[in-house]
Design a protein around this motif. Structure first.
Motif: not given
Length: 125
Positions: A68-91
């Motif tokens: 997972f990777t967190i990022s933000r765009d302050n110009a757009k007032n957005l925060v993201y969470l990129q989630m890769n290789s998702l597993q059942p325990e991420d539910t």
């Protein structure tokens, strides 16, 4: 006052990716620490990731580090969470949170002042 609205959740299969977004309203976003937490049924709310106000400091929980990777765009007032290789325990329901009094990273849920309504992520085996 900060209002947070998450989006991007859904039903995916093991190994798939999702990107969660959190749209923030309010003038304090660019000076607020932001975090992502998750809560599975029967479990306590769990820290996932945090990012400092200027984006220079990032911290991920060991359980998601490298996936997972967190990022933000302050110009757009957005925060993201990129989630890769998702597993059942991420539910879980994933929540975005803001700490308007902090500038760095924060792992304690009790330190966050504002929360979104959550978005469901379900990973099917």
């Amino acid at each position: 006052q900060v209002q947070l609205v998450e989006s991007g959740g859904g039903l995916v299969h093991v190994g798939d990716s999702l990107r969660l977004s959190c749209a923030a309203s309010g003038s304090t976003f660019s000076t607020s620490t932001m975090g992502w937490f998750r809560q599975a049924p029967g479990n306590d709310r769990e820290f996932v990731a945090s990012i400092s106000a200027n984006g220079a400091l990032i911290y991920h929980a060991d359980s998601v580090k490298g996936r997972f990777t967190i990022s933000r765009d302050n110009a757009k007032n957005l925060v993201y969470l990129q989630m890769n290789s998702l597993q059942p325990e991420d539910t879980a329901v994933y929540y975005c949170a803001a700490n308007a009094a902090n500038y760095y990273v924060e792992m304690k849920a009790s330190e966050y002042d504002y929360w979104g309504q959550g978005t469901q992520v379900t990973v099917s085996a």
